[in-house]
Write a protein that holds these residues in place. Structure first.
Motif, PDB file in Angstrom:
ATOM      1  N   ALA A 195      -2.574 -10.572  -0.132  1.00  0.00           N
ATOM      2  CA  ALA A 195      -3.746 -10.329  -0.686  1.00  0.00           C
ATOM      3  C   ALA A 195      -3.605 -10.373  -2.193  1.00  0.00           C
ATOM      4  CB  ALA A 195      -3.943  -8.581  -0.406  1.00  0.00           C
ATOM      5  N   SER A 231      -5.624  -9.134  -5.975  1.00  0.00           N
ATOM      6  CA  SER A 231      -6.244  -8.127  -6.607  1.00  0.00           C
ATOM      7  C   SER A 231      -6.331  -8.391  -8.210  1.00  0.00           C
ATOM      8  CB  SER A 231      -5.613  -6.796  -6.387  1.00  0.00           C
ATOM      9  OG  SER A 231      -6.494  -5.770  -6.955  1.00  0.00           O
ATOM     10  N   TYR A 259      -3.362  -1.487 -12.578  1.00  0.00           N
ATOM     11  CA  TYR A 259      -2.396  -1.133 -11.595  1.00  0.00           C
ATOM     12  C   TYR A 259      -1.344  -0.329 -12.403  1.00  0.00           C
ATOM     13  CZ  TYR A 259       0.268  -5.349 -13.379  1.00  0.00           C
ATOM     14  OH  TYR A 259       0.568  -6.084 -14.238  1.00  0.00           O
TER      15      TYR A 259
END
Length: 127
Positions: free
Chosen positions: A119, A121, A125
């Motif tokens: 994945a 993103s 974070y």
């Protein structure tokens, strides 16, 4: 690092793991770790080429170089984190540059018969 004072960053996070690794016995797991480490070391060998392409763009607009992604590993999981500079965010090239590392990693995994999935993103974070 505490929850009172987190290291919040903004950039790209890519999480990749090996398909079927849960089924590995000890011998297969050790072989996988060796192959994963070989692939990561090969990425480091190619870093100069990728970094040069990035540097040409970055130097042109900011007069400084870009840092490569941070690579973290845990078992069958590899995590790339990257904080592109403000200028790269503005020009929209950040995803292309980090994907050079990710694509190279996945292709080398396929060549070593290790199928990966993952994945990607963009955003904030905690490191």
């Amino acid at each position: 690092m505490s929850s009172q004072n987190p290291d919040v960053r903004e950039g790209i996070v890519v999480l990749i793991d090996a398909l079927g690794a849960r089924q590995y016995n000890i011998e297969e797991a050790l072989k996988f770790i060796d192959l994963r480490n070989i692939i990561l070391s090969q990425l480091n060998e190619h870093e100069a080429l990728i970094h040069n392409a990035q540097s040409q763009f970055e130097l042109k607009y900011t007069g400084r170089n870009i840092d490569p992604p941070i690579v973290l590993t845990f078992g069958d999981t590899v995590i790339f984190t990257w904080e592109p500079s403000k200028i790269l965010k503005e020009f929209g090239h950040s995803s292309i540059l980090v994907m050079l590392w990710v694509i190279d990693f996945i292709v080398k995994g396929i060549a070593a018969h290790i199928p990966f999935r993952g994945a990607l993103s963009f955003g904030k974070y905690i490191m």
